[in-house]
Design a protein around this motif. Structure first.
Motif, mmCIF file in Angstrom:
data_model
loop_
_atom_site.group_PDB
_atom_site.id
_atom_site.type_symbol
_atom_site.label_atom_id
_atom_site.label_comp_id
_atom_site.label_asym_id
_atom_site.label_seq_id
_atom_site.Cartn_x
_atom_site.Cartn_y
_atom_site.Cartn_z
ATOM 1 N N SER A 47 -11.763 9.132 4.531
ATOM 2 C CA SER A 47 -11.695 7.678 4.417
ATOM 3 C C SER A 47 -13.111 7.158 4.213
ATOM 4 O O SER A 47 -13.958 7.275 5.102
ATOM 5 C CB SER A 47 -11.061 7.089 5.688
ATOM 6 N N MET B 282 -10.110 0.148 -0.549
ATOM 7 C CA MET B 282 -8.648 0.098 -0.575
ATOM 8 C C MET B 282 -8.060 1.481 -0.769
ATOM 9 O O MET B 282 -6.985 1.792 -0.228
ATOM 10 C CB MET B 282 -8.164 -0.836 -1.688
ATOM 11 N N SER C 298 -13.925 2.355 4.310
ATOM 12 C CA SER C 298 -12.606 1.764 4.486
ATOM 13 C C SER C 298 -12.424 1.258 5.912
ATOM 14 O O SER C 298 -13.381 1.108 6.663
ATOM 15 C CB SER C 298 -11.516 2.768 4.088
ATOM 16 N N THR C 299 -11.170 1.013 6.298
ATOM 17 C CA THR C 299 -10.909 0.248 7.518
ATOM 18 C C THR C 299 -9.524 0.530 8.067
ATOM 19 O O THR C 299 -8.639 0.998 7.350
ATOM 20 C CB THR C 299 -11.032 -1.260 7.208
ATOM 21 N N THR C 300 -9.340 0.206 9.329
ATOM 22 C CA THR C 300 -8.009 0.217 9.936
ATOM 23 C C THR C 300 -7.249 -1.071 9.620
ATOM 24 O O THR C 300 -6.062 -1.183 9.918
ATOM 25 C CB THR C 300 -8.114 0.345 11.460
ATOM 26 N N GLY C 301 -7.955 -2.058 9.068
ATOM 27 C CA GLY C 301 -7.311 -3.314 8.695
ATOM 28 C C GLY C 301 -7.078 -4.284 9.840
ATOM 29 O O GLY C 301 -6.336 -5.256 9.688
ATOM 30 N N ILE D 38 -3.230 -5.482 0.213
ATOM 31 C CA ILE D 38 -4.116 -5.292 1.360
ATOM 32 C C ILE D 38 -3.784 -6.307 2.449
ATOM 33 O O ILE D 38 -3.654 -5.962 3.635
ATOM 34 C CB ILE D 38 -5.593 -5.424 0.926
ATOM 35 N N MET E 221 -7.511 3.023 2.465
ATOM 36 C CA MET E 221 -6.298 2.503 3.114
ATOM 37 C C MET E 221 -5.063 3.225 2.580
ATOM 38 O O MET E 221 -4.163 3.604 3.346
ATOM 39 C CB MET E 221 -6.179 1.000 2.865
ATOM 40 N N GLN F 234 -4.930 6.663 4.014
ATOM 41 C CA GLN F 234 -4.441 6.626 5.392
ATOM 42 C C GLN F 234 -2.915 6.526 5.428
ATOM 43 O O GLN F 234 -2.254 7.202 6.224
ATOM 44 C CB GLN F 234 -5.059 5.444 6.136
ATOM 45 N N LEU G 89 0.834 -1.206 0.000
ATOM 46 C CA LEU G 89 0.000 0.000 0.000
ATOM 47 C C LEU G 89 0.870 1.259 0.000
ATOM 48 O O LEU G 89 0.483 2.289 -0.560
ATOM 49 C CB LEU G 89 -0.931 0.002 1.214
ATOM 50 N N ARG H 245 -3.549 -1.064 11.021
ATOM 51 C CA ARG H 245 -2.925 0.265 11.159
ATOM 52 C C ARG H 245 -3.355 0.989 12.430
ATOM 53 O O ARG H 245 -2.982 2.132 12.640
ATOM 54 C CB ARG H 245 -3.270 1.140 9.938
ATOM 55 N N THR I 45 -12.083 3.368 12.564
ATOM 56 C CA THR I 45 -11.197 4.378 11.961
ATOM 57 C C THR I 45 -11.413 5.729 12.614
ATOM 58 O O THR I 45 -10.453 6.425 12.986
ATOM 59 C CB THR I 45 -11.456 4.468 10.444
#
Length: 297
Positions: free
Chosen positions: A141, A120, A144-147, A220, A123, A126, A94, A226, A256
């Protein structure tokens, strides 16, 4: 008019909307999805709200450079490794994709910009905020996501759709993608299948590249969570998320917003995953415009 710029050692295909003197807004699209998935009417809404809008194809998708010299990863094996908590090696990261976006800003002589990323793309945005804080005026964002692995997974139906293989011919491809995004809509009454067919047809005509999906998906998977870094962000941040997203459930957006200091979340009822929700564009565009205007002030 779509153009190409040299960035980070590759060619990035992009186009723009609005007055160059407007607030610069970089739009970053999601997994294996071309810039045309940012619909032109939506981009014009953002331009009318005072932005100079830049949308682009990420590496390995659309008409940007295809990373053909890099290997094609075994995504199922990578998923098993990450589920077991093991680090995986991927063709690119990323951060590499964030470098592409910053390189495009350099090519366009944009010193600082508001950056909005979807799925994505969020991400990647971010990562840009973490690695290039001086280049971002604000972060948005979207879906999306913090993953983090402790967040709710995609629904089984959404996961199956995500990993399905589309037909090779245009008509079959368009119908397949319309069905995928119907699943991604999470039952939303706002999903516009006719529009999604139009967007998918445009993408097919520009060129579909299956290995790009696998390499981006690997990026990803290789990124990990994160959350431990996102609390370092000091850039004005807006999180936009739908309440019926089956791909990246709402809890990801809430996580997030909770971890980034001062972040605000805009939960949009009826928004699933994707952009074929024209009845919700006005609210989304207004939220982004209010955010960028406040950050610029």
């Amino acid at each position: 008019m779509m153009r190409k710029a040299s960035s980070n050692g590759i060619e990035i295909c992009y186009d723009t909307f609005g007055d160059r003197k407007g607030r610069p807004l970089i739009l970053i699209m999601g997994l294996a999805t071309q810039m045309v998935a940012w619909p032109e009417p939506f981009c014009r809404m953002l331009a009318a709200a005072g932005h100079f809008v830049v949308r682009f194809d990420n590496r390995d998708v659309g008409q940007s450079t295809r990373m053909e010299r890099l290997y094609v990863p075994d995504v199922e094996a990578l998923m098993a490794e990450t589920a077991a908590g093991r680090q995986v090696w991927v063709p690119y990261t990323l951060l590499d994709m964030a470098d592409d976006a910053v390189g495009l800003m350099d090519a366009l002589k944009i010193d600082q910009a508001h950056v909005s990323g979807l799925s994505m793309g969020g991400m990647i945005a971010q990562v840009m905020a973490l690695e290039y804080p001086g280049r971002l005026l604000s972060l948005t964002s979207i879906m999306s996501t913090t993953g983090e692995p402790d967040l709710p997974p995609s629904t089984p139906e959404a996961r199956e759709a995500l990993l399905s293989i589309p037909p090779a011919k245009r008509a079959g491809y368009v119908s397949h993608m319309a069905a995928i995004y119907r699943t991604f809509a999470g039952g939303s009454e706002f999903y516009d299948e006719k529009l999604q067919r139009e967007l998918s047809g445009k993408a097919f005509d520009r060129g579909i590249y299956a290995p790009g999906f696998l390499r981006q998906f690997a990026a990803i998977l290789g990124a990990g969570g994160r959350r431990h870094r996102l609390d370092q962000i000091r850039i004005p941040t807006l999180v936009i998320h739908g309440d019926c997203d089956p791909v990246v459930p709402l809890a990801h957006g809430q996580d997030t917003a909770a971890i980034i200091p001062g972040a605000r979340i805009e939960v949009i009822p009826g928004l699933g995953h994707g952009t074929a929700f024209p009845g919700l564009w006005e609210r989304m565009a207004a939220a982004i415009a209010d955010h960028t205007a406040a950050a610029s002030a």
